[in-house]
Design an enzyme around this catalytic site. Sequence first.
Site, PDB file in Angstrom:
ATOM      1  N   GLY A  85       7.120   4.334  -5.988  1.00 50.90           N
ATOM      2  CA  GLY A  85       6.693   3.012  -6.438  1.00 50.90           C
ATOM      3  C   GLY A  85       5.237   2.957  -6.844  1.00 50.90           C
ATOM      4  N   THR A  88       1.233  -2.275  -4.431  1.00 54.63           N
ATOM      5  CA  THR A  88       1.788  -3.464  -3.799  1.00 54.63           C
ATOM      6  C   THR A  88       0.866  -3.920  -2.680  1.00 54.63           C
ATOM      7  OG1 THR A  88       3.810  -4.487  -2.937  1.00 54.63           O
ATOM      8  CG2 THR A  88       3.228  -2.320  -2.051  1.00 54.63           C
ATOM      9  N   TYR A  89       1.240  -5.031  -2.053  1.00 59.01           N
ATOM     10  CA  TYR A  89       0.414  -5.615  -0.987  1.00 59.01           C
ATOM     11  C   TYR A  89       1.226  -5.707   0.294  1.00 59.01           C
ATOM     12  CZ  TYR A  89      -1.858  -9.107   1.903  1.00 59.01           C
ATOM     13  OH  TYR A  89      -2.438  -9.750   2.971  1.00 59.01           O
ATOM     14  N   ILE A 154      11.258  -2.295  -1.295  1.00 59.98           N
ATOM     15  CA  ILE A 154      11.717  -1.091  -0.613  1.00 59.98           C
ATOM     16  C   ILE A 154      11.035   0.114  -1.249  1.00 59.98           C
ATOM     17  CG2 ILE A 154      13.700   0.360  -0.025  1.00 59.98           C
ATOM     18  CD1 ILE A 154      15.462  -2.151  -0.344  1.00 59.98           C
ATOM     19  N   GLY A 166       9.576   2.441   4.163  1.00 61.14           N
ATOM     20  CA  GLY A 166      10.728   1.576   4.402  1.00 61.14           C
ATOM     21  C   GLY A 166      10.746   0.317   3.568  1.00 61.14           C
ATOM     22  N   CYS A 185       4.029  -3.730  -8.015  1.00 59.70           N
ATOM     23  CA  CYS A 185       5.102  -2.812  -8.400  1.00 59.70           C
ATOM     24  C   CYS A 185       5.206  -2.631  -9.917  1.00 59.70           C
ATOM     25  CB  CYS A 185       6.447  -3.279  -7.831  1.00 59.70           C
ATOM     26  SG  CYS A 185       6.446  -3.435  -6.029  1.00 59.70           S
TER      27      CYS A 185
END
Length: 261
Positions: A85, A88-89, A154, A166, A185
């Site tokens: 990926g 992201t936060y 995910i 995870g 993302c």
Amino acid sequence: MSLPPVFYHYFQTPLPYARTLALQERLHQIQLAARRTSSHHDVLLLLQHRPVYTAGRRQTAEELTAERTRLTRIGADFVTTLRGGQLTYHGPGQLVGYPILDLGRTSPAIGTRDYVCRIQRAIQAYLAGEHGLRTVPSEHMGLFLDATTKVASIGVQVRHGLTTHGFAMNVTKEPLAWFDRVVACGLADVKAGCIELATGKAVQVDDVVEGIVAAFGAMYGRGMERLKVDSAGEVGEAIAALEEEALAAGDWPKSPVTLSP
């Protein structure tokens, strides 16, 4: 033969990301060594993070340098990881789950794609059963309340058949202002959603833990038992040390800093 239970632990205090990443690596090493004698236990870590932006394997070094400078100025940590990926936060108001599972316990072994799909279905089942929220299909990874509202992400890593990283599910509104500072993302047309806004009801992260645990166990066909940290050997010692460190770290920013133009 029935499978052994998964032992879960919920951290009460938001954790620093880098040290939590180190904990996952430590538990992965412990599990790998113990697997030689079939004495390893599967573990599900549940937690909130202190405000942090994390980058996956898809960003270039130039992109990472610019983003690190900008995002640390607004009060968050910034960590580069080996997960799949993009940027992201993670932070308070979001439930994060790190399963450390041996995918080879079943015969045949659970494949990585199946493992990810089961995580997704577990979160779907929880949202529908506990909150009446239905997700919609999407070409993107994660769970969406509509075509442009993402409520959960995910991103996993599987090495030697053992999982790390995870999922993350937005519970309260607190993470949303932080998400607004990035294209999470890599999806420019997607915004972050949360259970609180979607239901119009007050909900806290503590409220959702047991429901997620039950949904996770059901989806993998496993019993779920609370980890007894004091008697869990090296695993318990590593968890207890991180909990002490999180308490000592003190308070964290509740919202991003507004920078002058």
